[in-house]
Design a protein around this motif. Structure first.
Motif, PDB file in Angstrom:
ATOM      1  N   HIS A   6       2.619   2.644  -2.214  1.00 30.11           N
ATOM      2  CA  HIS A   6       2.451   3.431  -3.441  1.00 30.11           C
ATOM      3  C   HIS A   6       1.210   4.313  -3.368  1.00 30.11           C
ATOM      4  O   HIS A   6       1.199   5.438  -3.883  1.00 30.11           O
ATOM      5  CB  HIS A   6       2.362   2.479  -4.634  1.00 30.11           C
ATOM      6  N   TYR A   7       0.145   3.818  -2.721  1.00 29.94           N
ATOM      7  CA  TYR A   7      -1.113   4.565  -2.666  1.00 29.94           C
ATOM      8  C   TYR A   7      -1.142   5.579  -1.523  1.00 29.94           C
ATOM      9  O   TYR A   7      -2.030   6.429  -1.479  1.00 29.94           O
ATOM     10  CB  TYR A   7      -2.280   3.584  -2.508  1.00 29.94           C
ATOM     11  N   LEU A   8      -0.198   5.482  -0.596  1.00 28.22           N
ATOM     12  CA  LEU A   8      -0.172   6.385   0.556  1.00 28.22           C
ATOM     13  C   LEU A   8       0.839   7.518   0.394  1.00 28.22           C
ATOM     14  O   LEU A   8       1.005   8.320   1.304  1.00 28.22           O
ATOM     15  CB  LEU A   8       0.166   5.591   1.831  1.00 28.22           C
ATOM     16  N   ARG A   9       1.503   7.592  -0.737  1.00 31.57           N
ATOM     17  CA  ARG A   9       2.581   8.566  -0.901  1.00 31.57           C
ATOM     18  C   ARG A   9       2.049  10.002  -0.801  1.00 31.57           C
ATOM     19  O   ARG A   9       0.935  10.310  -1.241  1.00 31.57           O
ATOM     20  CB  ARG A   9       3.305   8.353  -2.226  1.00 31.57           C
ATOM     21  N   CYS A  67       0.796  -1.232   0.000  1.00 37.90           N
ATOM     22  CA  CYS A  67       0.000   0.000   0.000  1.00 37.90           C
ATOM     23  C   CYS A  67       0.828   1.281   0.000  1.00 37.90           C
ATOM     24  O   CYS A  67       0.267   2.373  -0.051  1.00 37.90           O
ATOM     25  CB  CYS A  67      -0.934   0.023   1.211  1.00 37.90           C
ATOM     26  N   TYR A  93       5.896   8.386   1.931  1.00 30.54           N
ATOM     27  CA  TYR A  93       4.607   8.327   2.610  1.00 30.54           C
ATOM     28  C   TYR A  93       4.829   8.322   4.110  1.00 30.54           C
ATOM     29  O   TYR A  93       5.867   7.893   4.601  1.00 30.54           O
ATOM     30  CB  TYR A  93       3.802   7.095   2.182  1.00 30.54           C
TER      31      TYR A  93
END
Length: 289
Positions: A182-185, A180, A200
């Motif tokens: 990549h999606y929390l950056r 995850c 992130y």
């Protein structure tokens, strides 16, 4: 594409920084996790062995001087009185005092080196993706031309993360970071190679992990009660006990995966969970009768 790293920071790389060590130092400041350096464990061990051998040699030489000084009554005073030894003005006594001075100097260096080595070796090793990011930057973007380019080729155990985690990370947290991140950056940094590094905040991962732990705890308690109450209606005690065994095994595996609990703690928590379920079965069986 390089893997993402955690712990966001407000520091950004300046395009005006010269390549080489200035640009590498600037890159390391973009995230605390990038502060990775060699421990030089083998060199430290070798240095400690040298100091230890030097001390041992001085010890044996001092013991030999003490045995020589024990020949006569007058010279025995040097072994019985340190004050008298310091006042005496013979070649043998001067040699002993010189040895004492060397022992003090070498022993101080040895003790300091021993303590510092212990502290350095206790530093945690960096995570694999951090080493991958650094290796990519050092070899492709920093443009170092000396042996400094190869410091990340050392064994992982010989690398120290100065801002590494002081406690062990559980498997669930590592899984969330990997899948995850990549999606929390929150921001990205572009390298000269065209690669992107995402940053992130680690507290976001902690929040997700905490939420999942609450869901799992609720599922193991509420789900077990519902299953034993409605799913085994009319079933015998053996079936219920089999379900309890399966639930306890799943509970122990879940604790191992989602926490950093020791074996003893996992056994204790599993035993407590099993006791709760057994008491619940006993209570519901009594009510049904």
């Amino acid at each position: 594409m390089i893997e993402k790293i955690s712990d966001t920071t407000t520091t950004t790389m300046s395009p005006t920084v010269p390549t080489g060590y200035p640009s590498l130092a600037s890159f390391l400041t973009t995230s605390p996790e990038l502060a990775v350096f060699r421990k030089f464990t083998q060199l430290k061990m070798r240095n400690l062995l040298y100091l230890q051998t030097e001390l041992q040699d001085l010890e044996e030489r001092l013991q030999a001087c003490e045995m020589v000084a024990n020949d006569t009554r007058e010279r025995q005073l040097a072994n019985q009185s340190y004050i008298d030894l310091k006042r005496r003005d013979t070649d043998e006594d001067d040699e002993r005092m010189e040895l004492v001075g060397k022992i003090r100097s070498v022993m101080k260096e040895y003790d300091e080196t021993l303590l510092l080595t212990s502290q350095v070796l206790s530093l945690p090793s960096p995570r694999h993706n951090i080493t991958t990011i650094l290796q990519s930057y050092v070899t492709q973007s920093s443009k170092l031309i000396d042996c400094g380019e190869r410091y990340l080729t050392a064994a992982p155990t010989d690398l120290a993360a100065l801002a590494g985690e002081s406690t062990k990370t559980d498997r669930m947290t590592e899984l969330i970071r990997t899948t995850c991140g990549h999606y929390l950056r929150e921001k990205e940094t572009s390298l000269e190679t065209g690669e992107q590094i995402g940053y992130y905040a680690s507290h976001r991962v902690d929040l997700i992990v905490s939420f999942l732990r609450v869901l799992l705890a609720t599922a193991f308690l509420g789900g077990a009660i519902a299953l034993l109450t409605f799913g085994t209606d009319g079933e015998g005690m053996r079936v219920k006990l089999g379900i309890v065994v399966a639930l306890v095994i799943a509970f122990g595996l879940c604790l191992t995966f989602t926490t950093v609990a020791s074996r003893g703690e996992v056994y204790g928590a599993s035993a407590a969970y099993a006791a709760v379920l057994v008491v619940f079965i006993g209570g519901t069986s009594g009510i049904s009768k």
